[in-house]
Design a protein around this motif. Structure first.
Motif, short mmCIF file in Angstrom:
data_model
loop_
_atom_site.label_atom_id
_atom_site.label_comp_id
_atom_site.label_asym_id
_atom_site.label_seq_id
_atom_site.Cartn_x
_atom_site.Cartn_y
_atom_site.Cartn_z
N GLU A 25 0.46 -1.20 0.29
CA GLU A 25 -0.16 -0.45 -0.06
C GLU A 25 0.76 1.22 -0.18
N GLN A 26 2.17 1.37 0.63
CA GLN A 26 2.98 2.07 0.33
C GLN A 26 3.46 2.51 -0.21
N PHE A 27 4.19 3.48 -0.76
CA PHE A 27 5.65 2.97 -1.82
C PHE A 27 6.40 4.15 -1.76
N ASP A 28 7.55 4.07 -1.74
CA ASP A 28 8.47 5.39 -2.67
C ASP A 28 9.25 5.51 -3.26
N VAL A 29 8.91 7.28 -3.86
CA VAL A 29 9.23 6.84 -5.56
C VAL A 29 10.66 7.63 -5.91
N PHE A 30 11.10 7.09 -6.76
CA PHE A 30 12.16 6.79 -7.24
C PHE A 30 12.65 8.22 -8.27
N ARG A 31 13.30 8.89 -8.57
CA ARG A 31 13.88 9.07 -10.17
C ARG A 31 15.38 8.43 -10.65
N VAL A 32 15.04 7.66 -11.30
CA VAL A 32 17.01 7.57 -11.54
C VAL A 32 17.63 8.43 -12.38
N LYS A 33 18.45 8.19 -11.71
CA LYS A 33 19.60 9.12 -11.70
C LYS A 33 20.88 8.75 -12.92
N HIS A 34 21.89 8.20 -12.70
CA HIS A 34 22.66 7.08 -13.30
C HIS A 34 23.11 5.98 -12.72
N SER A 35 24.41 5.29 -13.71
CA SER A 35 24.37 3.97 -13.21
C SER A 35 25.39 4.37 -12.02
N ILE A 36 25.83 2.79 -11.21
CA ILE A 36 26.27 3.12 -10.34
C ILE A 36 27.78 2.37 -10.25
N VAL A 37 28.88 2.72 -10.35
CA VAL A 37 30.66 2.10 -10.75
C VAL A 37 30.72 2.31 -9.78
N LEU A 45 27.38 -1.29 -10.50
CA LEU A 45 26.83 -2.13 -9.64
C LEU A 45 25.18 -2.11 -9.40
N GLY A 46 24.31 -0.61 -10.47
CA GLY A 46 23.25 -0.74 -10.30
C GLY A 46 23.55 0.63 -10.85
N VAL A 47 21.59 1.27 -10.27
CA VAL A 47 21.83 2.23 -10.77
C VAL A 47 21.52 3.42 -9.11
N ALA A 48 21.81 4.64 -9.72
CA ALA A 48 21.29 5.59 -8.97
C ALA A 48 20.01 6.18 -8.23
N GLY A 49 19.07 6.22 -8.14
CA GLY A 49 17.30 6.84 -7.84
C GLY A 49 17.69 7.83 -6.50
N LEU A 50 17.15 8.55 -6.99
CA LEU A 50 16.67 9.83 -6.00
C LEU A 50 15.31 10.14 -5.54
N ASN A 51 15.47 9.14 -3.77
CA ASN A 51 14.34 9.67 -3.52
C ASN A 51 13.49 10.54 -3.31
N ILE A 52 12.43 10.63 -3.30
CA ILE A 52 11.72 12.29 -3.88
C ILE A 52 10.12 11.81 -3.20
N GLY A 53 10.01 11.04 -2.40
CA GLY A 53 8.73 11.08 -2.23
C GLY A 53 8.02 9.61 -1.27
N ARG A 54 6.26 9.74 -0.92
CA ARG A 54 6.27 8.31 -0.29
C ARG A 54 4.68 8.90 -1.08
N VAL A 55 3.94 7.66 -1.79
CA VAL A 55 2.73 7.80 -2.12
C VAL A 55 2.22 6.35 -1.30
N ARG A 56 1.00 6.75 -1.32
CA ARG A 56 -0.26 5.97 -0.15
C ARG A 56 -1.15 4.66 -1.05
N LEU A 57 -1.84 3.96 -1.84
CA LEU A 57 -2.38 3.29 -2.60
C LEU A 57 -3.51 3.82 -2.19
N SER A 58 -4.52 4.76 -3.28
CA SER A 58 -6.04 4.61 -2.73
C SER A 58 -7.18 4.40 -3.27
N GLN A 59 -7.14 3.75 -4.39
CA GLN A 59 -7.56 3.01 -5.31
C GLN A 59 -7.26 1.91 -5.57
#
Length: 201
Positions: A25-37, A45-59
């Motif tokens: 029901e709850q999710f953090d929202v990420f914006r993919v920025k760049h690859s992690i080396v 190693l993966g991708v870097a994501g900027l945590n920009i907020g949180r959402v809650r399922l409503s429907q």
């Protein structure tokens, strides 16, 4: 997709998400920025994501679901990714000295080149190297010193100076996320990580 046909959204707005959200029901929202080396091996190693907020399922509605934005550090836009908030994210941490003996900062999870207190960073070490949630580690930086006695015969040598303390809060096999708890100087990618019990070489 954002309600009312707008291209950006913030706290209190509704957004629509396509895909399988499972029972979460709850999710953090990420914006993919760049690859992690990895600064040591130069391997991805993966991708870097900027945590920009949180959402809650409503429907629930077939394959498209409506969410309410409960926290927003930046405005949301189409293409941002959702990651479920797990129970482990809500468990209190018990800080303890980390077992790691060497490693490096691999990425900063914010815009800019430098990190300071309370910023989130990525380490190129994880559970395979002895880290777990709550591990405390030190950041050290190479300092070049010219000896006073005879600088011509003995040129620059290396020394490491402690510049900060990190609290590891999320661990995977080969990488970890940590928050900067103390910083005597700005911290950046490539700075070294050691156990708080280890002597800086």
């Amino acid at each position: 997709e954002i309600e009312s046909g707008r291209v950006i959204a913030g706290k209190g707005d509704s957004v629509f998400v396509i895909g399988d959200v499972g029972s979460n029901e709850q999710f953090d929202v990420f914006r993919v920025k760049h690859s992690i080396v990895d600064p040591d091996t130069k391997q991805p190693l993966g991708v870097a994501g900027l945590n920009i907020g949180r959402v809650r399922l409503s429907q629930h509605s077939g394959s498209m679901h409506k969410f309410q934005i409960t926290r927003s550090e930046k405005e949301f836009s189409a293409g941002d990714k959702l990651v479920p908030v797990s129970d482990s994210d809500l468990v209190p941490l018990f800080p303890h000295p980390g077992k790691i003996i060497d490693g490096k900062l691999a990425a900063l999870l914010h815009d800019g080149r430098w990190a300071r207190m309370h910023d989130i960073v990525v380490l190129n070490r994880g559970s395979l190297h002895g880290l777990d949630p709550g591990s405390m580690v030190r950041v050290v930086r190479q300092v070049r010193i010219r000896p006073n006695e005879n600088p011509l015969s003995n040129p620059l040598k290396g020394n490491k100076q402690a510049i900060g303390t990190l609290l590891v809060f999320k661990v995977q096999e080969r990488i970890s996320l940590a928050m900067i708890m103390q910083a005597r100087d700005a911290i950046t990618i490539g700075d070294s990580i050691i156990s708080p019990d280890a002597e800086a070489p």
